[in-house]
Enzyme design. Structure first.
Site, PDB file in Angstrom:
ATOM      1  N   ARG A  78       0.842  -1.203   0.000  1.00  0.00           N
ATOM      2  CA  ARG A  78       0.000   0.000   0.000  1.00  0.00           C
ATOM      3  C   ARG A  78       0.872   1.246   0.000  1.00  0.00           C
ATOM      4  NH1 ARG A  78      -0.175   4.377   3.378  1.00  0.00           N
ATOM      5  NH2 ARG A  78      -2.205   5.325   3.487  1.00  0.00           N
ATOM      6  N   HIS A  83       3.218   5.983  -2.373  1.00  0.00           N
ATOM      7  CA  HIS A  83       4.354   6.894  -2.295  1.00  0.00           C
ATOM      8  C   HIS A  83       5.377   6.706  -3.408  1.00  0.00           C
ATOM      9  CE1 HIS A  83       2.837   8.404   1.451  1.00  0.00           C
ATOM     10  NE2 HIS A  83       2.778   7.184   1.954  1.00  0.00           N
TER      11      HIS A  83
END
Length: 117
Positions: A78, A83
């Site tokens: 995730r 990111h």
């Protein structure tokens, strides 16, 4: 089981079911996946939801680290998708869909069923 944990388990289940529904009318084909930007983004979004829900679950009750295989890796995925969005490997995501998502679905379904009894 805490009601919030149960809600997050259902969020994981719904995201897995949604990913599976994307391939409902056709066989899973990596090359079709790789060339379909909308499908890739939809899968990635659902993987983000799965990772966030599992993060919330184990933050609330760390016993779930033992109940959900690879919980930390799922959270790591995730974080990577969010990111390091510009460095996502289609091959890695595909491997997760084929090799890991079916096992996670079974584990989540079992956890939900235990609670419903």
């Amino acid at each position: 089981m805490d009601e919030r944990i149960l809600k997050w388990l259902f969020d994981v289940k719904m995201s897995i079911d949604e990913i599976n529904e994307f391939f409902h009318n056709e066989e899973k084909d990596f090359f079709k996946y790789r060339n379909n930007l909308m499908l890739k983004r939809a899968v990635e979004r659902n993987l983000e939801i799965i990772g966030e829900a599992i993060n919330r679950i184990i933050t609330r009750d760390d016993a779930f680290v033992e109940k959900i295989s690879n919980a930390k890796a799922i959270i790591g995925l995730r974080n990577h998708v969010i990111h390091a969005y510009d460095n996502i490997s289609d091959e890695n995501i595909w491997s997760i869909l084929i090799n890991h998502l079916p096992k996670l679905k079974i584990e989540i379904d079992n956890l939900i069923q235990k609670e419903e009894k």
